[in-house]
Design an enzyme around this catalytic site. Structure first.
Site, short mmCIF file in Angstrom:
data_model
loop_
_atom_site.label_atom_id
_atom_site.label_comp_id
_atom_site.label_asym_id
_atom_site.label_seq_id
_atom_site.Cartn_x
_atom_site.Cartn_y
_atom_site.Cartn_z
N LYS A 66 0.81 -1.17 0.12
CA LYS A 66 0.01 -0.05 -0.01
C LYS A 66 0.90 1.11 0.10
CE LYS A 66 -4.51 0.44 0.75
NZ LYS A 66 -5.47 -0.49 0.19
N1 GLU Z 1 -6.91 -0.02 -3.26
C1 GLU Z 1 -7.83 -1.09 -3.49
C2 GLU Z 1 -7.98 -2.09 -2.12
O1 GLU Z 1 -7.50 -1.64 -1.06
C3 GLU Z 1 -7.36 -1.77 -4.67
C4 GLU Z 1 -6.09 -2.42 -4.67
C5 GLU Z 1 -5.47 -2.91 -6.35
O2 GLU Z 1 -6.41 -3.01 -7.09
O3 GLU Z 1 -4.30 -3.20 -6.25
O4 GLU Z 1 -8.17 -3.40 -2.65
#
Ligand code: GLU
Length: 429
Positions: A118
């Site tokens: 993240k």
């Molecule tokens: N931000 C989204 C999540 O928390 C998508 C992450 C992604 O598609 O890599 O799942």
């Protein structure tokens, strides 16, 4: 809990709502259930790589501001790191670390070959112009240039970011390496290799999970009373799709406030209204105004927190009237509130299952980008639906077999798969 000097990444927020401690508590619970080896647990309790960068940005008025940006890579035992990039004033390293860990379990649970990551920048996007946001995004990407890539770590949108930021990231990365690299990010515009269906994917996944949960209770979506906190990337799409499926979306809210109509809101009209009203649902004709706090306490069948973490806490959990809570956001229910809901017999569909539709379509986008073969939306939606429905039923089965709540079941499946892979690969060197 495994103790280590690495765990306190920076000054923690109050223990009961510290997102990283909460993520570790869920991991510890799953580890106990799985009788996981202490060494393995110690490895899984720590992010593999934590990057913090300074992002100096020249503002349009000529002044220079320096922002803090993070990227946390939790565990890549199953494949490249994967996870969103969050732009929000409350972003901290601990929060990003917790969210990275959640991504590891989420990807493993739905069976896609990624590890969790993240990223985030502590900023309020509303305070910057589009050109300033572009400069910030490009500098952040440049600072991370060696840490991301289609085989290393693949960012995507999260709270406060969208296809626009992904296009800037893709372009910055591509300019730095000298050729177009569509696979470096997902959630990008279709014009540069984005996938059909990605924009609505997280919301569609939420709708599928609500549909399956209702079906298990012998009910369909038609007429089901739904309340949604959040009307952005996730909540907005879930509202549209649930409304199309015949559910009565009785209340929604965004950061500016909420609206309520016991007969069900006209979601397409509300969507159009919000776009014209500077992305605010406040003042929607014919609906009553509600605060975000009041919204969580409204009578309904399904409550969908689709905004930020720590929304249902020990302070307000007793007010929740829904029989089913679907975590469309990451971590919207605190550990203590989760236990209280469990004791009251309220079903909580955990984030790592309920909001996995987004990363599933990210995976499909990445596969299309690597193969240079692009699919129609029907195929994308179908592939995602298969993975989501399968994961849902696996979690239900695991919960019955182990006699544990759905969250613990989702964690034992996700953590168990990662732990198995780690044991099979062995510790290097
Ligand atoms: N931000 C989204 C999540 O928390 C998508 C992450 C992604 O598609 O890599 O799942």
């Amino acid at each position: 809990m495994v103790s280590s000097s690495l765990r306190p990444l920076e000054a923690p927020s109050p223990a009961h709502i510290c997102p990283f401690d909460q993520a570790c508590s869920y991991l510890d619970q799953a580890a106990k259930e799985l009788h996981l080896d202490r060494g393995l647990l110690a490895v899984l309790s720590h992010p593999r790589k934590v990057v913090t960068v300074s992002i100096p940005v020249k503002l349009d008025n000529g002044e220079v501001e320096v922002l803090a940006g993070h990227r946390v890579q939790h565990c890549d035992v199953l494949g490249p790191y994967k996870g969103g990039t969050r732009y929000h004033p409350d972003v901290t390293l601990r929060e990003v670390s917790a969210l990275a860990m959640l991504m590891t379990w989420k990807c493993a649970l739905v069976g896609i070959p990624y590890g969790g990551a993240k990223g985030g920048i502590a900023l309020d996007p509303a305070r910057y112009t589009v050109v300033e946001l572009e400069r910030i995004t490009r500098r952040y990407t440049t600072e991370l240039i060696k840490d991301i890539g289609p085989a290393i770590d693949i960012p995507a949108p999260d709270v406060g970011t969208s296809a626009r930021e992904m296009a800037w990231m893709m372009d910055t990365y591509s300019m730095n390496v000298g050729h177009a690299v569509p696979g470096v990010v997902t959630g990008k515009p279709i014009s540069i290799g984005g996938s059909r269906g990605r924009e609505m994917a997280t919301g569609r996944g939420v709708m599928i999970i609500v549909r399956e949960a209702m079906a298990e209770r012998g009910r369909s979506l038609a007429g089901a009373k739904v309340v949604i906190q959040g009307f952005g990337n996730v909540g907005g799409a879930a509202a549209v799709l649930l409304h199309e499926a015949g559910a009565k979306v009785v209340a929604v809210s965004d950061a500016t406030g909420g609206v309520f109509d016991p007969e069900g809101l006209d979601i397409p009209a509300l969507k159009a209204y919000s776009l014209q009203n500077h992305r605010s649902v406040v003042g929607f004709p014919g609906a009553k105004a509600v605060t975000n706090a009041e919204l969580l306490a409204l009578p309904c069948d399904v409550l969908i927190p689709a905004a930020l973490e720590n929304q249902i806490t020990e302070e307000n959990v007793h007010e929740v009237q829904a029989q089913i809570v679907v975590e469309a956001a990451n971590g919207p229910v605190t550990l203590v509130a989760d236990r209280a809901l469990e004791n009251r017999g309220v079903t909580v569909l955990p984030d790592i299952l309920a909001n996995a539709g987004g990363v599933v379509v990210s995976y499909l986008e990445w596969v299309q980008g690597l193969s240079y073969v692009f699919w129609d939306e029907e195929r994308v939606n179908k592939e995602m639906e298969n993975l989501m429905v399968h994961a849902y039923h696996r979690v239900i089965q695991e919960s019955k077999e182990r006699q544990v709540p759905l969250r613990v079941a989702a964690y034992t499946l996700g953590v168990g798969r990662v732990a198995q892979a780690l044991a099979d690969r062995g510790l290097y060197p």
